[in-house]
Structures are given as structure tokens and as C-alpha cells.
Design an enzyme around this catalytic site. Structure first.
Site, PDB file in Angstrom:
ATOM      1  N   ARG A 139       0.863  -1.182   0.000  1.00 35.37           N
ATOM      2  CA  ARG A 139       0.000   0.000   0.000  1.00 35.37           C
ATOM      3  C   ARG A 139       0.893   1.224   0.000  1.00 35.37           C
ATOM      4  O   ARG A 139       2.110   1.116   0.172  1.00 35.37           O
ATOM      5  CB  ARG A 139      -1.040   0.010   1.136  1.00 35.37           C
ATOM      6  N   GLY A 140       0.261   2.389  -0.232  1.00 35.00           N
ATOM      7  CA  GLY A 140       1.046   3.610  -0.439  1.00 35.00           C
ATOM      8  C   GLY A 140       1.173   3.801  -1.944  1.00 35.00           C
ATOM      9  O   GLY A 140       1.529   2.873  -2.672  1.00 35.00           O
ATOM     10  N   ALA A 141       0.874   5.035  -2.399  1.00 38.76           N
ATOM     11  CA  ALA A 141       0.736   5.268  -3.846  1.00 38.76           C
ATOM     12  C   ALA A 141       1.971   4.846  -4.661  1.00 38.76           C
ATOM     13  O   ALA A 141       1.848   4.087  -5.627  1.00 38.76           O
ATOM     14  CB  ALA A 141       0.378   6.742  -4.079  1.00 38.76           C
TER      15      ALA A 141
ATOM     16  N   ARG B  73      -7.130  -0.630  -7.095  1.00 42.19           N
ATOM     17  CA  ARG B  73      -7.482   0.466  -6.179  1.00 42.19           C
ATOM     18  C   ARG B  73      -7.639   1.728  -7.025  1.00 42.19           C
ATOM     19  O   ARG B  73      -6.769   2.028  -7.842  1.00 42.19           O
ATOM     20  CB  ARG B  73      -6.402   0.679  -5.096  1.00 42.19           C
TER      21      ARG B  73
ATOM     22  N   GLN C  32      -2.230   2.663   9.842  1.00 41.86           N
ATOM     23  CA  GLN C  32      -0.909   2.728   9.178  1.00 41.86           C
ATOM     24  C   GLN C  32       0.088   3.542  10.007  1.00 41.86           C
ATOM     25  O   GLN C  32       1.293   3.298   9.943  1.00 41.86           O
ATOM     26  CB  GLN C  32      -1.043   3.358   7.780  1.00 41.86           C
TER      27      GLN C  32
ATOM     28  N   ASP D 125      -2.238  10.613  -2.602  1.00 45.63           N
ATOM     29  CA  ASP D 125      -2.510   9.520  -3.554  1.00 45.63           C
ATOM     30  C   ASP D 125      -2.841  10.047  -4.935  1.00 45.63           C
ATOM     31  O   ASP D 125      -2.712   9.345  -5.925  1.00 45.63           O
ATOM     32  CB  ASP D 125      -3.630   8.633  -3.025  1.00 45.63           C
TER      33      ASP D 125
ATOM     34  N   ASN E 164      -5.685  12.368  -0.091  1.00 47.82           N
ATOM     35  CA  ASN E 164      -4.773  11.570   0.744  1.00 47.82           C
ATOM     36  C   ASN E 164      -5.613  10.796   1.758  1.00 47.82           C
ATOM     37  O   ASN E 164      -6.846  10.928   1.798  1.00 47.82           O
ATOM     38  CB  ASN E 164      -3.733  12.473   1.427  1.00 47.82           C
ATOM     39  N   LYS E 165      -4.935  10.017   2.566  1.00 48.00           N
ATOM     40  CA  LYS E 165      -5.592   9.157   3.551  1.00 48.00           C
ATOM     41  C   LYS E 165      -6.671   9.901   4.316  1.00 48.00           C
ATOM     42  O   LYS E 165      -6.481  11.056   4.727  1.00 48.00           O
ATOM     43  CB  LYS E 165      -4.512   8.614   4.509  1.00 48.00           C
TER      44      LYS E 165
HETATM   45  O1  MRU Z   1      -4.541   3.264   1.967  1.00 43.51           O
HETATM   46  P1  MRU Z   1      -3.061   3.473   1.908  1.00 43.51           P
HETATM   47  O2  MRU Z   1      -2.336   2.994   3.107  1.00 43.51           O
HETATM   48  O3  MRU Z   1      -2.477   2.945   0.609  1.00 43.51           O
HETATM   49  O4  MRU Z   1      -2.900   5.064   1.871  1.00 43.51           O
HETATM   50  C1  MRU Z   1      -1.620   5.616   1.794  1.00 43.51           C
HETATM   51  C2  MRU Z   1      -1.635   7.094   1.885  1.00 43.51           C
HETATM   52  O5  MRU Z   1      -2.660   7.708   2.005  1.00 43.51           O
HETATM   53  C3  MRU Z   1      -0.325   7.800   1.720  1.00 43.51           C
HETATM   54  O6  MRU Z   1      -0.348   9.015   2.404  1.00 43.51           O
HETATM   55  C4  MRU Z   1      -0.093   8.064   0.226  1.00 43.51           C
HETATM   56  O7  MRU Z   1      -0.123   6.863  -0.512  1.00 43.51           O
HETATM   57  C5  MRU Z   1       1.148   8.790  -0.093  1.00 43.51           C
HETATM   58  S1  MRU Z   1       2.546   8.099   0.692  1.00 43.51           S
HETATM   59  C6  MRU Z   1       3.775   7.774  -0.226  1.00 43.51           C
END
Ligand code: MRU
Length: 353
Positions: free
Chosen positions: A46-48, A89, A196, A237, A247-248
Site C-alpha cells: 500500500r502507499g501510492a 485500487r 498505518q 494519492d 490523501n488518507k
Molecule cells: O490506503 P493506503 O495505506 O495505501 O494510503 C496511503 C496514503 O494515504 C499515503 O499518504 C499516500 O499513498 C502517499 S505516501 C507515499
């Protein structure tokens, strides 16, 4: 160890299973693009930027799975793989960006055979992964100038090595400032529902010996109002052309609280996360995840049986709350519509090798 990497002994993709951290470290192997898509959906990875790299390697796996003998037949199989990977996703644009980058390679007329395409896709995935590490380092360097000795930084979700191929985005800035010898303290949002912050960011900071405290998400405003936060750093993201930042979930309220309390709010965003095709953040698709993620914490139910929940995984912070956006091409300030476009163009000129 990188979060996402090609194992040149077995010729399969390996990814740290982030669902198990911080209690267990497992690095399973992936041998089909369908399994990679499932791992992205299920948040093994996970993470963009990390899911972008996983998808790029997923396309290389798809090419190896395909029995096509000629380039055109292989391209048809790759288009199907692209569809499956992109659907895993919806919010992080890095996924579609990486898949399209691979499709461009696959349609390169200078490649003569299907096997040439297979080799080129693996090489391109490796290049994308290596670039991710290099550009994160550069973002860390740019962003560290925002951090003063003695600062307390509020951070949301996980944006570190685990959210990327290595190093990180917003957390990468924190690592860079620490490396420069600045004495910093981090307030780590736990980041419900999937934690996270508590599970992954706390683990990464602990490993690097950077001082921090874990806080409940709803404590952030309290610390900002008391003047105990100097800077808010988050990831993204997908960032729209006007600077609206997806973002999250929970990032929007941090942006509003930061503005209310005069705290600078900086998303740290590789240009691969900037979607110039979307005029505003209202057009960004927001993923809704299973309600069980809200109704349970890990394996423990926390609510009456039989109730419903809503679980948007991301929110959009309008650009008026954004002080500036850290990219690998420098820090971008308003007007974002003009300056983000220029940063994307500058980033394309950077040579990573
Ligand atoms: O749902 P996730 O854990 O994939 O969400 C991740 C985030 O929201 C991060 O802030 C985002 O991907 C940028 S981090 C490199």
C-alpha cells in the site's frame, strides 16, 4: 530491504506483507499479475508509489505468463492485465501511471519480438523502482529545508519506505532532516481505520531512532491549538491540477486545523502522483473499503454486531489549505494551477541515472 523488488534468482516479484507489521516480517513471492492485483486490493502492499511499482512489475509478470508468440498477441494479453491491475485500487493515480508507462514500452515499434517486449517490461519496472528511490531522496532533500532544528512535525498515515519502493515521501523529509542532525520530534497520527500510523510509521521511526509520540487521530487539533506543532507533513494519492490533494482519510481535517492555527501544511508528492488531467479534487475517485475495517480493529470487534459503517479510504483537501507542495522538482507554491504544471515539466527533464 526494498518494499517491492524483483527476485533475480527466482524471477518473481517479492513484497513485504504490510498487513503483518510490526509483529511479523514476511516477504512472499508473487508469480502472476492476478496475485499482484489481489495483493494491492488487500493492502499487502500500500502507499501510492509502492502500488505503482508493484503494478509495473505486475505487467512484467503478465508478459511472462502470456504464451503469445508475436507482439500483437502479447499486447492484447497486456491490455487485459492492465485493466485488472488498474482496477485494484481507484484513488492512487500512480497505479494507472505505472501501467500506462508499461503499455507505452510494450507498443515501442523498435522492439522486434514478444521476448524483446518481455525483457523491456522487466527493465522498465526496475527503472521505475530505482527512480522512485532516487526521487524520494531528492524530495527529502528539498523538503528538509522546511524543517527547523527543534521542530515538532505532525504526520498522518504511513508515507515512509513502506509506502514507496524505499525511503519515503513525507516521512522521507523527516528522515532527511534527522540525517542532517536537526533535533525533531514527530507526532504520529495512529490513522484509523487501518492504523498505518500506529503499525507502520511508528515502526519505521523506532527503527531509525527518531523521537516520536503516537497520538489518537482526534488529538491533532488539541496539539495544534496549544502551539505544539510547527509543521504538518502528509503524502498524497492523487493531486489535481489545481493543487487539491487526495490523501488518507483524515488529511482534510488536518489541513483545516492547520490553517485555523497558523501551522504550515505541506503535502510531499512525487510528480507521478500529480494528475494534470483532473482540473479539481472533486473529480478524484474516492475508494470506499469494506465496513469491517471500521467495525473491527485487527481481529477484535469494537461495535455491536449487525450495524453498518462507512469507510472512505481517502479525502480531498482543497488547495486553499495547502501552504506548498514538495516535489522532486522543488517546492511548489500557489498559484498551483500554473506552478504544478511547470514542476511536472521540470521533473520530466531530470535524468535519474
Ligand atoms: O490506503 P493506503 O495505506 O495505501 O494510503 C496511503 C496514503 O494515504 C499515503 O499518504 C499516500 O499513498 C502517499 S505516501 C507515499
Amino acid at each position: 530491504m526494498r518494499t517491492v523488488f524483483w527476485d533475480y534468482d527466482t524471477h518473481y516479484l517479492r513484497m513485504i506483507d504490510q498487513r503483518l507489521l510490526p509483529f511479523e516480517t514476511a516477504v512472499p513471492e508473487y508469480d502472476t499479475y492476478q496475485a499482484v492485483a489481489e495483493a494491492i486490493r488487500d493492502m499487502v502492499v500500500r502507499g501510492a508509489p509502492a502500488i505503482g511499482a508493484a503494478a509495473a512489475f505486475g505487467m512484467a509478470l503478465a508478459a511472462r505468463q502470456s504464451r503469445a508468440a508475436d507482439r500483437l498477441a502479447l499486447l492484447r494479453d497486456l491490455e487485459e492485465a492492465a485493466r485488472v491491475l488498474e482496477a485494484a485500487r481507484p484513488t492512487a493515480v500512480n497505479l494507472a501511471w505505472a501501467v500506462r508507462r508499461q503499455l507505452r514500452v510494450a507498443t515501442d515499434e523498435s522492439l522486434e519480438s514478444a521476448d524483446d517486449v518481455r525483457a523491456a517490461l522487466l527493465a522498465e519496472a526496475q527503472r521505475l523502482a530505482d527512480e522512485d528511490v532516487a526521487l524520494n531522496r531528492r524530495m527529502g532533500f528539498h523538503g528538509a529545508e522546511l524543517v527547523a532544528d527543534g521542530d515538532t512535525i505532525l504526520h498522518h498515515c504511513n508515507t515512509g519506505a513502506l509506502a514507496t519502493v524505499d525511503w519515503g515521501t513525507a516521512l522521507g523529509v523527516i528522515f532527511a532532516a534527522h540525517e542532517q542532525g536537526k533535533r525533531i520530534h514527530v507526532l504520529v497520527d495512529e490513522t484509523r481505520p487501518r492504523l498505518q500510523g500506529a503499525r507502520l510509521t511508528a515502526w519505521e521511526l523506532q527503527q531509525r531512532g527518531i523521537p516520536f509520540d503516537l497520538i489518537a487521530d482526534n488529538a491533532a487539533g488539541h496539539f495544534m491549538r496549544r502551539g505544539e506543532v510547527n509543521l504538518v507533513l502528509v503524502g498524497s494519492d492523487r493531486t489535481a491540477a489545481n493543487g487539491d490533494v487526495a490523501n488518507k482519510i483524515g488529511t482534510y481535517q488536518l489541513g483545516v486545523l492547520a490553517r485555523e492555527n497558523g501551522v504550515p501544511f505541506y503535502p510531499v508528492v512525487p510528480t507521478s502522483t500529480i494528475d494534470l488531467d483532473l482540473a479539481t479534487g472533486d473529480l478524484i475517485p474516492i475508494e470506499e473499503r469494506p465496513m469491517d475495517e471500521v467495525l473491527r480493529i485487527i481481529d477484535l470487534g469494537i461495535a455491536p454486531l449487525g450495524i453498518t459503517a462507512r469507510n472512505p479510504a481517502f479525502d480531498v483537501t482543497p488547495h486553499r489549505y495547502v501552504t506548498g507542495i514538495v516535489t522532486e522538482a522543488g517546492i511548489v507554491y500557489p498559484p498551483f494551477a500554473k506552478n504544478l504544471r511547470a514542476a511536472v515539466a521540470r521533473a520530466r527533464e531530470i535524468k535519474w541515472e
